[in-house]
Scaffold this active site. Structure first.
Site, PDB file in Angstrom:
ATOM      1  N   THR A 194       0.532  -1.140  -0.036  1.00 28.61           N
ATOM      2  CA  THR A 194       0.029  -0.124  -0.115  1.00 28.61           C
ATOM      3  C   THR A 194       0.991   1.204   0.028  1.00 28.61           C
ATOM      4  OG1 THR A 194      -1.833  -1.122   1.060  1.00 28.61           O
ATOM      5  CG2 THR A 194      -1.536   1.259   1.271  1.00 28.61           C
ATOM      6  N   GLN A 198       0.661  -9.597  -5.608  1.00 31.22           N
ATOM      7  CA  GLN A 198       0.152 -10.876  -5.662  1.00 31.22           C
ATOM      8  C   GLN A 198       0.915 -11.658  -6.706  1.00 31.22           C
ATOM      9  OE1 GLN A 198      -2.153 -12.145  -3.855  1.00 31.22           O
ATOM     10  NE2 GLN A 198      -3.175 -10.455  -2.914  1.00 31.22           N
ATOM     11  N   SER A 200       5.016  -6.914  -1.567  1.00 32.86           N
ATOM     12  CA  SER A 200       4.681  -7.273   0.007  1.00 32.86           C
ATOM     13  C   SER A 200       5.309  -8.586   0.512  1.00 32.86           C
ATOM     14  CB  SER A 200       3.366  -6.916  -0.045  1.00 32.86           C
ATOM     15  OG  SER A 200       2.639  -7.265   1.210  1.00 32.86           O
ATOM     16  N   THR A 239      13.935   4.621  10.530  1.00 32.51           N
ATOM     17  CA  THR A 239      14.746   3.626  10.849  1.00 32.51           C
ATOM     18  C   THR A 239      14.298   2.179   9.988  1.00 32.51           C
ATOM     19  OG1 THR A 239      15.377   4.403  12.909  1.00 32.51           O
ATOM     20  CG2 THR A 239      15.758   2.048  12.670  1.00 32.51           C
ATOM     21  N   CYS A 241      -9.430  -6.132   1.907  1.00 28.83           N
ATOM     22  CA  CYS A 241      -9.606  -4.143   2.219  1.00 28.83           C
ATOM     23  C   CYS A 241     -10.971  -3.928   2.154  1.00 28.83           C
ATOM     24  CB  CYS A 241      -8.747  -4.031   1.184  1.00 28.83           C
ATOM     25  SG  CYS A 241      -7.141  -4.493   1.458  1.00 28.83           S
TER      26      CYS A 241
END
Length: 443
Positions: free
Chosen positions: A108, A218, A238, A279, A365
């Site tokens: 995202t 995906q 991701s 960080t 979502c």
């Protein structure tokens, strides 16, 4: 260390045991329910691979240096681990330089950084550059980023896919304008599993000097990706979709001449070459890197297994049920995703009747809304049929026992729910009658 090793070994035994504990062997009723449950919602997230977790353990315990600390060995150890993870990603996608990977909190953030960061930067240089091309079936974070840019004066073209869920190349070509900055298309759709023609889209964008971004959250580690051959300029990934930890992702930004530039959305110490301050979470990055490494080794084996499960479920359901529709292209697709409409059965009711099996009716979502899937509506599925759809997501740890149980339970639940549906009964009577019958609208 012995305790952690004991935990990891037993976790491996739990997930790779060919003969799982039988429900009848457990006396406690609560424990029986836990054992009988299993997970088939793998487009929402995946469990962390025990080997990934094992790799992360030292960086959550005794290797705890800040990777930006350049003046002692604690920082050097962490920096080396971070760079190794970058190298793993670059190797998988055929990138050229570790500096092409910017770590983020997930896909995202990567999508927001790519869409908003790129468009605002180039629009500041040339106010005439204000057009974006995308599709109606993108993930919500892409669509919402584009809608945000529309409030800032940008023009966005949302292309409609064909009935198979494929974006036509001719439609992209027709909508390219002199003021187009960026085209963004999802690699593998999270709801229907369709794979877009990324290679030819990338070629078209390159020929027209348009930057090309793809959301590959995906796709990464599941289907082959070559950013050079496919002419991908930016790509979002991701970790938690590929058996890695939640909270970490990356944005690939191709190094080429002239350099691709974007406006940062996180400001601070200037980490990640000033594009994403903060960080770095070394343990999460190590987890992402190891998940990528495992996918590069096991992609072919995983896909063979998923294709077998995909075909088994399709054949079983087609043989035992009528009035079912398999949504999306059944050829150009990722086989770990299966989206099915069971006519005359409300999707949410079907999910509730299968409460021991984790499935979904669409994107995680958008699971808090009762609206039908916008992806299915966009490919021409009517609203009433869209309400009857569920999504099945297989993964590396799915067993054949679970697939068989899914098929049996699914058929039984559909038949039971249809047996109390007056609409299904009317449809059967209509087919058995030679006279004309009124058409019913049902949801």
């Amino acid at each position: 260390h012995r305790i952690l090793t004991y935990y990891t070994v037993n976790l491996l035994k739990l997930n790779f045991n060919a003969n799982p504990i039988g429900v009848d062997d457990v006396k406690n009723e609560k424990q029986k329910k836990k054992i009988s449950r299993f997970y088939l919602d793998s487009q929402a997230t995946t469990m962390i691979d025990p080997r990934v977790f094992d790799k992360m353990i030292p960086y959550m315990t005794y290797v705890y240096g800040n990777s930006h600390s350049r003046n002692h060995f604690f920082g050097w150890e962490s920096e080396n681990a971070v760079e190794e993870a970058r190298e793993n990603i670059i190797r998988l996608i055929n990138g050229k330089n570790n500096k092409e990977i910017i770590f983020t909190s997930g896909a995202t953030e990567s999508n927001n950084l790519a869409i908003i960061g790129i468009c605002t930067y180039y629009n500041n240089i040339n106010k005439n550059k204000n057009h974006i091309i995308t599709s109606q079936i993108e993930h919500k974070c892409i669509l919402q980023s584009c809608r945000y840019l529309q409030t800032k004066g940008f023009e966005v073209t949302y292309l409609k896919p064909n009935q198979k869920g494929i974006i036509e190349l001719e439609d992209i070509k027709k909508n390219i304008k002199p003021n187009t900055i960026l085209a963004s298309f999802i690699f593998v759709n999270n709801e229907i599993g369709v794979i877009q023609d990324i290679k030819n889209i990338g070629k078209m964008c390159k020929e027209n000097q348009i930057l090309f971004h793809t959301d590959a959250s995906q796709a990464i580690g599941k289907v082959p990706i070559d950013v050079q051959e496919m002419n991908i300029d930016l790509m979002s990934i991701s970790a938690h979709k590929i058996y890695g930890p939640k909270g970490i992702g990356a944005l690939f930004i191709k190094r080429k001449k002239p350099n691709i530039r974007l406006n940062a959305m996180m400001h601070g110490g200037g980490q990640e070459r000033g594009m994403r301050s903060g960080t770095l979470p070394t343990h999460l990055i190590v987890g992402l890197g190891e998940a990528i490494q495992l996918c590069s080794r096991e992609m072919e084996r995983d896909n063979k297994k998923l294709i077998f499960f995909f075909n088994y479920v399709k054949q079983y359901l087609s043989k035992n049920l009528d009035y079912i529709i398999f949504n999306g292209c059944q050829i150009n697709r990722y086989h770990g995703n299966l989206n099915i409409s069971f006519l005359f059965v409300e999707g949410e009711s079907l999910l509730m009747s299968l409460n021991d099996i984790a499935l979904s009716s669409g994107s995680a979502c958008t699971s808090n809304t009762l609206e039908p899937s916008y992806v299915l509506r966009s490919i021409g599925v009517s609203e009433d049929i869209a309400h009857t759809s569920i999504r099945i997501g297989f993964n590396r740890f799915t067993t054949f026992f679970e697939v068989q149980k899914l098929c049996v339970d699914l058929v039984n639940s559909v038949k039971r729910l249809r047996s109390i549906s007056p609409l299904y009964e009317m449809e059967l009577e209509k087919n058995n009658s030679s006279s004309d019958t009124l058409q019913f609208v049902w949801t």
